[in-house]
Design a protein around this motif. Sequence first.
Motif, short mmCIF file in Angstrom:
data_model
loop_
_atom_site.label_atom_id
_atom_site.label_comp_id
_atom_site.label_asym_id
_atom_site.label_seq_id
_atom_site.Cartn_x
_atom_site.Cartn_y
_atom_site.Cartn_z
N UNK A 196 -39.58 46.99 -78.11
CA UNK A 196 -38.94 45.71 -78.42
C UNK A 196 -39.49 44.61 -77.53
N UNK A 197 -39.62 44.95 -76.25
CA UNK A 197 -40.15 43.97 -75.31
C UNK A 197 -41.57 43.56 -75.73
N UNK A 199 -42.88 43.62 -78.70
CA UNK A 199 -42.82 42.79 -79.91
C UNK A 199 -42.54 41.35 -79.53
N UNK A 200 -41.55 41.16 -78.66
CA UNK A 200 -41.20 39.80 -78.24
C UNK A 200 -42.37 39.16 -77.49
N UNK A 202 -45.58 39.75 -77.77
CA UNK A 202 -46.68 39.39 -78.66
C UNK A 202 -46.36 38.15 -79.48
N UNK A 203 -45.09 38.00 -79.83
CA UNK A 203 -44.72 36.78 -80.56
C UNK A 203 -44.72 35.58 -79.61
N UNK A 211 -40.40 32.59 -81.60
CA UNK A 211 -39.63 33.50 -80.74
C UNK A 211 -38.30 32.85 -80.35
N UNK A 221 -39.31 36.49 -71.23
CA UNK A 221 -40.17 37.58 -71.67
C UNK A 221 -41.51 37.52 -70.94
N UNK B 108 -33.79 42.64 -84.03
CA UNK B 108 -33.82 43.01 -82.61
C UNK B 108 -33.00 42.03 -81.78
N UNK B 114 -33.81 42.11 -75.46
CA UNK B 114 -35.16 42.50 -75.83
C UNK B 114 -35.87 43.17 -74.66
#
Lengths: 326, 251
Positions: A196-197, A199-200, A202-203, A211, A221, B108, B114
């Motif tokens: 999940x981290x 994914x965030x 990369x966005x 994001x 992040x 998510x 996150x």
Amino acid sequence: MSRETVINWVLGLGLLAVPFIALMQGEPFYITLATRVAILALAGVGLNLALGLGGMVSFGHAAFFGIGGYAAGILATHAFNQEPLLAWPLTVSGSSDMLVIWLVAIAICALVALVIGAITLRTSGVYFIMITLAFAQMIYYFAISWPAYGGEDGLSIYVRNGFPGLNTLDPIQFFLICYAVLMACLFISARLRDSRFGAALQVARQNPDRLAATGIAPFNIRLVAFVISAAMTGLAGALFADLNRFVSPSMLSWHVSGEIMIFVILGGVGRLFGPLAGAALFIVMEFYLGGITEHWQLFLGIILLCVVLFVRGGILGIMAGRRVHA
Amino acid sequence: MPDAAPVLELKGLRKSFGALKATDDVSLDVRPGEIHALIGPNGAGKSTLIHQVAGSLTPDGGEVRFNGADISGLTVAQRVRRGLGRTFQVSSVAPEFSALRNVMLSVQSTQGSSFRFFRPVMRDRSLVDAAMDKLALVDLAERANVVAAELSHGERRQLEMAMALALRPKLLLLDEPMAGMGPEGSKNLTGFLDELRNEVPILLVEHDMEAVFSLADRISVLVYGSVIASGSVDDIRANKDVREAYLGGED
């Protein structure tokens, strides 16, 4: 298995094979070369988290590489001289145990990165590049002018630090330690990327506004990613100091920041094994071309130029083709 | 319906850029179950107003209240977490991610932190399934594994809608959702929004008058930064000032 996975295996096993072939051929020098590749690749793996996944073009990762190196050098020196590092309010002695040194290197780098990141990540683009560089230069000049630990002359580690159950003075065993750490960090990077981290993160690179519009603050992040990235590069620095049994301000210089970035770009920005491919090519060129001409970096420059201009995905991009998106 | 407490309430919002009053004492509200349309000619300050509601611009004065609380001091991300979903005038997605992974990011976000570092998202049914549901809702299920950059303009709009809905918003801020959709797409989207209002109230900024007149419960007209008229579709159609300022005078 995707083509990139196959290439990753080839790179990983290839590096592992080099020292053993070198031993059979009676050329132990190549073991040191392979160890250098493993350590520098690790520094690149750290930067790749920030640069490749998070889009943070840090031109100051030498700071963490050097701090990791000094953590190893300073702890070892105090252990060797049997002088406590700190006498008051509580006694802290040095250490010649790699595990302790690594933990200290990671902790200090994480802390420094937290401070540097909290300031630099408020900027972006060229300002971010310049401010990370500025912080690294500050630490570089501090190391030069701080006489307690050798100043400009650096600091020697008289006996390579130890690892429980292993003889670190044996080149093969020391290589295996570095190799294992590299693989562990690659594994962590892979898991981070898919989490999940990740994914965030990369966005945060692809589209920070998106994001935020998803309810996730890009700053937090990025900051955490920057800290993890610095810790890995710092760990590489500690190993590098042990490899050379020497640490000096040159580990903190901006050339090192540039070289770490070159590993990542040569190998393929954001590719898991890119830094390994990049560091390997760098060391091979330094060794062979460096033997022919002092100006081997001219060829490095030409190759880097071609990679940036024609193959965005670096070496991994050439061999594995375009990235497959999940 | 009109008696219910407003979900979104703008109170005396002001924003200037130098001498230009982009938002001049704007007050309006959006109540549960309604679509409140915001219209106005180019340069009327619609985008500036949207930015202030979303949190990407700080007003010089006034208040943005959401579900009874003042959210003027909150960041974009904090407002979204409170339930303020939005779509952008120009579709804003993560271009390198598949449609599915884009929506998974929204899911998510609703599931909390996150800062989870180890479990692969693609093996997390709670993310994948919820995201697929939302993609199906906007008719994009077959394109789930296509990279967002390779989706058509209309599909990216649908994707953004799925991402916004996956946030389980308490209010939707739609910035020209009809733009570039073509007649067929606009018609579909109009039908979709018509249904949606029962689940989530909408502040709709739109140029397509046909869509606005068929959808809106209330319309506010923004000209030179201030609301010159606000009321039902019929009120606005009949309003002289609006006809002159915006609809181009007498037909």
